[in-house]
Design an enzyme around this catalytic site. Structure first.
Site, mmCIF file in Angstrom:
data_model
loop_
_atom_site.group_PDB
_atom_site.id
_atom_site.type_symbol
_atom_site.label_atom_id
_atom_site.label_comp_id
_atom_site.label_asym_id
_atom_site.label_seq_id
_atom_site.Cartn_x
_atom_site.Cartn_y
_atom_site.Cartn_z
ATOM 1 N N ASN A 164 10.377 4.836 2.396
ATOM 2 C CA ASN A 164 10.069 3.978 3.582
ATOM 3 C C ASN A 164 11.533 3.105 3.770
ATOM 4 O O ASN A 164 12.271 2.613 2.844
ATOM 5 C CB ASN A 164 8.985 2.872 3.112
ATOM 6 C CG ASN A 164 7.833 3.494 3.025
ATOM 7 O OD1 ASN A 164 7.402 3.952 3.997
ATOM 8 N ND2 ASN A 164 7.055 3.241 1.890
ATOM 9 N N HIS A 200 7.587 4.360 12.349
ATOM 10 C CA HIS A 200 7.396 4.023 10.944
ATOM 11 C C HIS A 200 8.335 5.170 10.341
ATOM 12 O O HIS A 200 8.097 6.457 10.259
ATOM 13 C CB HIS A 200 5.821 4.612 10.641
ATOM 14 C CG HIS A 200 5.748 4.459 8.972
ATOM 15 N ND1 HIS A 200 4.584 3.633 8.486
ATOM 16 C CD2 HIS A 200 6.257 5.076 7.810
ATOM 17 C CE1 HIS A 200 4.652 3.888 7.236
ATOM 18 N NE2 HIS A 200 5.622 4.780 6.885
ATOM 19 N N HIS A 222 11.160 6.792 7.577
ATOM 20 C CA HIS A 222 11.567 7.006 6.411
ATOM 21 C C HIS A 222 13.304 7.213 6.347
ATOM 22 O O HIS A 222 13.734 7.749 7.207
ATOM 23 C CB HIS A 222 10.821 8.078 5.514
ATOM 24 C CG HIS A 222 9.215 7.640 5.184
ATOM 25 N ND1 HIS A 222 8.758 8.307 4.010
ATOM 26 C CD2 HIS A 222 8.427 6.855 5.781
ATOM 27 C CE1 HIS A 222 7.277 7.587 3.903
ATOM 28 N NE2 HIS A 222 7.495 6.756 4.965
ATOM 29 N N CYS A 235 9.866 9.510 -1.603
ATOM 30 C CA CYS A 235 9.455 10.572 -0.678
ATOM 31 C C CYS A 235 9.344 11.744 -1.565
ATOM 32 O O CYS A 235 10.059 12.426 -2.192
ATOM 33 C CB CYS A 235 10.605 11.074 0.186
ATOM 34 S SG CYS A 235 10.206 12.460 1.369
ATOM 35 N N ARG A 277 0.777 -1.127 0.083
ATOM 36 C CA ARG A 277 -0.072 0.068 -0.008
ATOM 37 C C ARG A 277 0.957 1.297 0.019
ATOM 38 O O ARG A 277 0.844 1.931 -0.962
ATOM 39 C CB ARG A 277 -0.877 -0.095 1.151
ATOM 40 C CG ARG A 277 -2.309 1.131 1.249
ATOM 41 C CD ARG A 277 -1.732 2.477 1.436
ATOM 42 N NE ARG A 277 -1.255 2.571 2.680
ATOM 43 C CZ ARG A 277 -0.729 3.769 3.127
ATOM 44 N NH1 ARG A 277 -0.858 5.041 2.413
ATOM 45 N NH2 ARG A 277 -0.117 4.101 4.358
ATOM 46 N N ASP A 278 1.358 1.453 0.992
ATOM 47 C CA ASP A 278 2.251 2.850 1.281
ATOM 48 C C ASP A 278 3.669 2.620 0.306
ATOM 49 O O ASP A 278 3.854 3.838 -0.425
ATOM 50 C CB ASP A 278 2.902 2.910 2.581
ATOM 51 C CG ASP A 278 3.487 4.356 3.141
ATOM 52 O OD1 ASP A 278 2.975 5.256 2.287
ATOM 53 O OD2 ASP A 278 4.266 4.272 3.800
#
Length: 302
Positions: free
Chosen positions: A249, A207, A209, A240, A15-16
């Site tokens: 990520n 979470h 990055h 990003c 998803r992300d």
């Protein structure tokens, strides 16, 4: 040190990660990727998002993805649902868990979803309530917890207050997202300590990055604080948008390699994860940032 003996990993690549791909990825590939991650041993794989295809065309096949994945017993498949329309679609698709999201930055919130933080929380409340009424777990995401592309640093107290509001809505876990990857270990630990005033460590997730190469260091800092749940993305999927050409990520491959080296249990098979990483890398038309994948596939490593 208070480093947990075991951590829970949530792979958000399907998803992300994929939602940032410019070329539409086929439903077949998405389903195969999710199934590979399920087989690798993840307790949770973020499968898709029920959002407007006008704004996120990559997720237009959300219902088809949920209908076709092989749901492995014991594995959860959370889906992002930003509003009631998305929730109703997720419910029809038999989702077992939803994720809701808000920002810790007023400017980011207004530019991203065209409303204030307070208004976004008001919009989220009925979604969370409906999910609980149907026996679905609700996970909360907060973006821009360590920095905002418009406002710079974000006060930890602001993140704490947003986290408290999400917990009050019944979110079982709050994922703290360093959206632009500007966080550093010291700031990460201060954030976690501040959020702990409202949300216990057992209900916090990291979470991070990797825009500035700090993601693994921030995970380690969070581990030292006792955080035991982390989001990451297979092969480092996901860019990003606020830092062109920079990584997004944290690559799950790199994270599992580090945790294995520390003797921290994850339940994830690194060889199986590597297969999933190789699979999705072969289906995209650009290199992916996982350092582990690059190392094991380079001629020098063989």
């Amino acid at each position: 040190m208070n480093i947990p003996k075991r951590v829970r990993l949530v792979d958000v690549g399907p998803r992300d990660g994929l939602q940032n791909e410019q070329t539409i990825v086929s439903t077949d590939v998405k389903v195969a990727l999710i199934d590979l991650l399920s087989d690798a041993g993840f307790p949770a794989v973020e499968a898709t998002a029920f959002v407007s295809p006008k704004w996120v065309p990559q997720m237009a096949d959300a219902s088809d993805v949920m209908a076709r994945i092989r749901r492995k017993p014991g594995v959860r498949y959370p889906v992002l649902t930003p509003n009631m329309k998305g929730f109703e679609a997720a419910l029809a698709a038999k989702a077992d868990e939803i994720a809701v999201f808000v920002a810790a930055s007023e400017t980011f919130s207004r530019k991203n979803i065209n409303c204030s933080i307070a208004e976004s929380l008001e919009r989220t409340q009925p979604v969370a309530a409906a999910a609980r009424a149907h026996g679905m777990r609700v996970r909360g995401y907060i973006s821009c917890v360590l920095g905002c592309p418009y406002e710079g640093e974000i006060a930890p107290e602001r993140v704490r207050d947003v986290a408290a509001a999400l917990k009050g809505m019944g979110c079982y876990e709050i994922s703290l997202g360093d959206t632009i990857g500007t966080g550093t270990p010291g700031k990460t630990q201060k954030l976690i300590a501040t959020v702990r005033e409202a949300v216990p460590l057992a209900e916090q997730a990291g979470h991070f990055h990797d825009t500035y190469g700090q993601a693994l260091a921030n995970v380690y800092a969070a581990l030292e604080m006792g955080v035991a749940t982390f989001d990451s993305s297979v092969a480092g999927l996901g860019g990003c948008p606020y830092a062109p050409r920079a990584a997004g990520n944290l690559a799950t491959d790199d994270l599992v390699y580090m945790l294995n080296g520390m003797g921290v249990e994850t339940g994830v098979s690194l060889p199986a994860l590597s297969d999933a990483s190789a699979f999705i890398a072969s289906r995209l038309d650009h290199p992916l940032p996982s350092r582990y994948a690059q190392a094991v596939r380079s001629p020098a490593s063989r």
